[in-house]
Design an enzyme around this catalytic site. Structure first.
Site, mmCIF file in Angstrom:
data_model
loop_
_atom_site.group_PDB
_atom_site.id
_atom_site.type_symbol
_atom_site.label_atom_id
_atom_site.label_comp_id
_atom_site.label_asym_id
_atom_site.label_seq_id
_atom_site.Cartn_x
_atom_site.Cartn_y
_atom_site.Cartn_z
ATOM 1 N N ASP A 118 0.838 -1.184 0.000
ATOM 2 C CA ASP A 118 0.000 0.000 0.000
ATOM 3 C C ASP A 118 0.883 1.248 0.000
ATOM 4 O O ASP A 118 1.736 1.400 0.871
ATOM 5 C CB ASP A 118 -0.831 -0.049 1.291
ATOM 6 C CG ASP A 118 -2.056 0.806 1.210
ATOM 7 O OD1 ASP A 118 -3.122 0.285 0.864
ATOM 8 O OD2 ASP A 118 -1.947 2.014 1.492
ATOM 9 N N ASP A 168 -3.168 2.734 -5.830
ATOM 10 C CA ASP A 168 -2.063 2.834 -4.874
ATOM 11 C C ASP A 168 -1.824 1.556 -4.082
ATOM 12 O O ASP A 168 -1.130 1.578 -3.079
ATOM 13 C CB ASP A 168 -2.331 3.982 -3.895
ATOM 14 C CG ASP A 168 -3.579 3.740 -3.062
ATOM 15 O OD1 ASP A 168 -4.425 2.931 -3.476
ATOM 16 O OD2 ASP A 168 -3.699 4.352 -1.997
ATOM 17 N N GLU A 169 -2.400 0.432 -4.497
ATOM 18 C CA GLU A 169 -2.201 -0.794 -3.726
ATOM 19 C C GLU A 169 -2.307 -2.026 -4.619
ATOM 20 O O GLU A 169 -2.945 -1.989 -5.676
ATOM 21 C CB GLU A 169 -3.220 -0.881 -2.591
ATOM 22 C CG GLU A 169 -4.655 -0.819 -3.054
ATOM 23 C CD GLU A 169 -5.637 -0.902 -1.888
ATOM 24 O OE1 GLU A 169 -5.695 -1.962 -1.245
ATOM 25 O OE2 GLU A 169 -6.350 0.080 -1.649
#
Length: 436
Positions: free
Chosen positions: A18, A110-111
């Site tokens: 993350d 974003d992960e």
DNA sequence: TCTGGGGTCCTAGGACCC
DNA sequence: TCTGGGGTCCTAGGACCC
């Protein structure tokens, strides 16, 4: 009490990775002058979308109004979101992860999840060491930090990455699961929202440990499949496969618009919907895709949703066709006296145009429209998105231009909709243009 | 957390058929 | 005529996610 929690250290080794304060971090990575300073993105919306840890330290939280932020932290640097840059860095992020395993599920910008199972031997490293090395690569090459969770299941890995942010690495081997679940409120795991959480609490389940101690039969009796899966995953038994396949790009396109104040004027609300339809169709044309199905949704002031789905006789990305088709559907959905605050259009089951010539000659007409829309899109690209639009959505544009949006349509604008019905009869779209 | 915009997945229940 | 039981397909809406 059912069977004990699965034993074995890592029957599978799944990472959840993350990006810490991803958007703000991207800005800081790109512009070193911003490092160490409170950076906030989301200027274009007037609320904080992402904030650097320096800004969080000053008390800035997600969705906080910019005016409030300025009071709280006058030195804050507030930037508009730049999704192109974020997507680019996101791609580099995933590419770095793929050096360690091909089994990567891109989950959000974003992960991601990554399956390391079996890779200790080739790398001559423990799973934890591999995770550390990956974390190091990410920070060195991208210029900001990432938090990682390592566990036997996706749900536990996700707990791990959140456990110690920023720049944390938390491994949850199966034999230690209970230590992490002991005091963890039942609403915390991925996939358990407020509804499920409050229902579980009515049954006396307050922590995640309470939950995993319940029998499988009990969970099956009272909860649907997604919750049963979370139960298994929290116990260290992997039942949620990684979705490695990159999703079909733009399988669907949605456009939603909220307007304030809410309105009960069908003409105004329909105009808002038409605006959504136009921009969704424009996006679809940009990707050279046509929808086989569409749906519309109206959100009331009380956050109720009313929607309907329509199958098209032929795939399209022509706004005028959808506006015609969806008018009766809209009339059906719209209830007099109810206040609405948002409209949405979804183009679903998108596919590439089928260019086969048809036997009935209708493709000539379609070709004409296709060329017409190409021209429109060109003009829009050159002079701005809203330089050309349909008469049907004119009211919506009127309202956004004079920033004082009102939920009621002035009577004198009525003639616009007479124009719209006559267009419908003739089957030719009318355009209103603000170009000189 | 009184609420932004864009997604996915699941389920209950109706329609229809044998 | 009434009455089952099942299967499949479809759709509206719920819940959750970032």
């Amino acid at each position: 009490m059912s069977a004990p929690i699965a034993l074995g250290k890592f029957p599978r080794a799944i990472l959840h990775i993350d990006g810490d304060a991803f958007f703000a971090s991207c800005e800081q990575a790109r512009n070193p002058e911003l490092r160490g300073k409170p950076v906030i993105t989301g200027k274009e919306r007037g609320i904080a979308a992402s904030m650097s840890y320096e800004a969080k330290a000053k008390g800035v939280t997600r969705a906080m109004r910019l005016s409030e932020i300025k009071k709280l932290c006058p030195e804050a640097i507030i930037l508009p979101s730049d999704y192109e840059t974020y997507s680019l860095l996101s791609k580099r992020f995933f590419d770095i992860v793929r050096r360690y395993t091909p089994d990567v599920e891109e989950y959000g910008i974003d992960e991601c999840f990554a399956d390391l199972t079996g890779w200790q031997r080739p790398f001559h490293m423990s799973y934890t060491k591999i995770a550390e090395k990956l974390q190091d690569d990410l920070t060195k090459e991208l210029g900001f930090t990432f938090s990682i969770g390592l566990a036997s299941t996706k749900v536990l890995a996700k707990l791990g990455s959140k456990w110690n942010k920023p720049n944390g690495l938390t491994a949850i081997p199966n034999r230690k699961i209970h230590l992490y679940l002991e005091n963890l409120p039942i609403g915390k795991p991925w996939g358990i929202g407020p509804q499920t959480s409050s229902l579980l609490q009515k049954y006396g389940v307050h922590t995640c440990l309470d939950f995993v101690r319940r029998d499988k039969e009990w969970v099956q009796k009272y909860f649907p499949k997604p919750i049963q899966e979370i139960w298994s995953e929290l116990r260290g038994e992997s039942v949620m496969p990684l979705q490695i396949e990159p999703r079909a790009d733009h399988y669907s396109i949605q456009k939603m618009k909220t307007f304030t104040p809410p309105s009960n004027d069908p003409r105004f609300v329909f105009a808002q919907l038409c605006k959504n339809i136009e921009s969704a169709c424009m996006k679809a044309r940009g990707y050279k895709l046509e929808a086989k199905k569409v749906y519309i949704l109206l959100r009331t002031q009380n956050y109720e949703h009313h929607s309907t789905e329509v199958k098209l006789s032929r795939p399209t990305n022509f706004a005028h066709e959808l506006i015609d088709l969806l008018k009766p559907e809209f009339d059906n959905l719209f209830k007099k006296g109810v206040l609405y605050r948002a409209t949405m259009i979804g183009l679903i089951e998108l596919q590439e145009p089928n260019l086969q010539p048809d036997l009935f000659g209708s493709s000539l007409k379609i070709d004409g429209f296709r060329r017409l829309y190409e021209k429109i899109d060109e003009v829009r690209a050159k002079y701005g998105k809203h330089t050309i639009h349909f008469g049907a959505s004119f009211l919506a544009h009127q309202f956004t231009q004079h920033s004082g949006e009102r939920g009621r349509v002035p009577e004198r604008k009525n003639h616009l909709f007479k124009g719209e019905t006559s267009r419908k009869r003739v089957g030719i779209p009318t355009f209103s243009t603000e170009l000189d």
